[in-house]
Design an enzyme around this catalytic site. Structure first.
Site, PDB file in Angstrom:
ATOM      1  N   TYR A 101     -58.241  67.711  18.990  1.00  0.00           N
ATOM      2  CA  TYR A 101     -59.662  67.170  19.475  1.00  0.00           C
ATOM      3  C   TYR A 101     -60.679  67.355  17.790  1.00  0.00           C
ATOM      4  O   TYR A 101     -60.726  68.343  18.212  1.00  0.00           O
ATOM      5  CB  TYR A 101     -59.970  67.106  21.028  1.00  0.00           C
ATOM      6  N   LYS A 161     -60.458  99.761  34.954  1.00  0.00           N
ATOM      7  CA  LYS A 161     -61.421  98.786  35.295  1.00  0.00           C
ATOM      8  C   LYS A 161     -60.699  97.310  34.606  1.00  0.00           C
ATOM      9  O   LYS A 161     -60.034  97.671  33.812  1.00  0.00           O
ATOM     10  CB  LYS A 161     -62.920  99.289  35.104  1.00  0.00           C
TER      11      LYS A 161
END
Length: 377
Positions: A270, A54
């Site tokens: 940042y 899956k």
């Protein structure tokens, strides 16, 4: 070796590699995948194995993984009816288990036509089966043994089995899913609840996921459902994959695209989350959260550069991250970097990366971005 992008299925036209100059790459080691399946086979004993593919085989490429395990797996477990039909049309004859069953009345005829095995877990699905002219010949009945996601309550089982029998569906397997096979509470309560019901029903059973397969042999039953262990990651926070005999399958690699020299007190990236305590060199890696690397990976997350261990510094950006080059004198622009797995840059345990980022390897694998070129071999 076949190079392409993640997630291809027959007819999607994604077999050829896109030319990409940016240096980030993922490699999927299919020999390691087969090795890990052999580990699962050893633990499964006489039980048959659903190879869980899956979520695009946990980000590893559903089509490629299915082909690599085609001669080993007793069956494949996945979610989407469409993906299962594509496997059938490509010639896969193994049983295909749909872990969430079916979602609409029109799906039921497709199950019968393509010999798919659905999980039936709700009264609504029973009604859809009863209304259908053509039905699958086999189903899995899911019992809710306290995980409280999908499944019938234990007291509903006799009625469910009676209704399935009236529909002529006689190949029925009972299943449940453990909430904490990898944790402290273990499986005792759930296993006891399930065993009391399954013993009375006298039907085949399927219980064990990777953690239960490795830790609780009494849960093997008739079919086991290994997932994360196939892809070389440990289901346990305190046990390494290598100690379980597992090999990494996905290797994420890039290169340094810049080097900066910081003075003491200068900050990185940042928000300036990392501040140099002394003069140091840092490297800039072509990998960021848009590639699937976790944005929340903090300073200290392991990485490897030019064959030596290093660490992430500061905040991960969309396309780049910074790393510590202290003591890695050979590092230059173009030097190889391993984000996780085994590569030219060194070796990095994906479970350690995930732990540093406060997540699991499952999420890292599944988050690999479509823009990252993938090579299977």
């Amino acid at each position: 070796m076949n190079s392409s992008t993640p997630g291809e299925l027959p007819g999607q036209g994604r077999e050829s590699c896109r030319p990409v100059s940016r240096p980030i790459r993922a490699r999927i080691d299919l020999n390691a995948l087969r090795h890990n399946f052999a580990v699962a086979r050893h633990h499964a004993g006489p039980a048959r194995i659903w190879a869980v593919i899956k979520a695009n085989a946990y980000g590893h490429g559903q089509w490629q993984v299915a082909r690599a395990l085609a001669d080993l797996a007793d069956g494949f477990a996945l979610l989407e009816v469409e993906s299962a039909i594509a496997l059938r049309q490509a010639g896969f004859s193994q049983p295909l288990l749909l872990l969430e069953g079916f979602f609409a009345p029109e799906d039921v005829a497709l199950l019968a036509r393509h010999d798919l095995t659905p999980v039936v877990h709700s009264p609504a699905q029973l009604l859809m089966l009863e209304a259908a002219a053509n039905r699958p010949g086999q189903v899995y009945v899911k019992l809710n043994t306290s995980m409280n996601r999908l499944g019938f309550c234990p007291g509903q089982l006799p009625e469910v089995l009676e209704r399935l029998q009236r529909l002529g569906i006689r190949e029925v397997t009972l299943m449940s899913h453990f909430a904490e096979a990898d944790g402290g509470r273990g499986i005792e309560a759930q296993f006891g609840c399930f065993s009391a019901l399954a013993g009375d029903a006298g039907l085949p059973v399927s219980l064990a996921n990777s953690a239960a397969l490795l830790r609780y042999p009494e849960t093997r039953g008739d079919w086991v459902r290994p997932g994360i262990m196939l892809y070389g990651s440990s289901p346990f926070a305190d046990i390494s994959a290598s100690s379980l005999g597992l090999r990494p399958v996905m290797h994420l690699e890039s290169r340094l695209i810049g080097i900066q020299t910081l003075a003491a007190g200068e900050r990185v990236g940042y928000g300036g989350l990392f501040q140099a305590g002394q003069p140091m060199r840092i490297g800039i890696v072509a990998c960021g959260y848009a590639d699937g690397y976790p944005r929340h990976a903090p300073t200290g997350t392991p990485i490897a550069v030019a064959g030596q261990p290093s660490r992430v510094l500061g905040r991960v950006s969309m396309d780049m991250l910074a790393c510590d080059l202290s003591g890695i004198d050979a590092a230059r622009v173009g030097s190889p970097v391993t984000l996780w797995g085994i590569g030219e840059g060194g070796t990095v345990d994906v479970d350690q990366v995930a732990a540093a980022a406060g997540t699991l390897s499952y999420e890292l694998f599944c988050a690999l971005a479509p823009r990252v070129p993938v090579a299977w071999g």
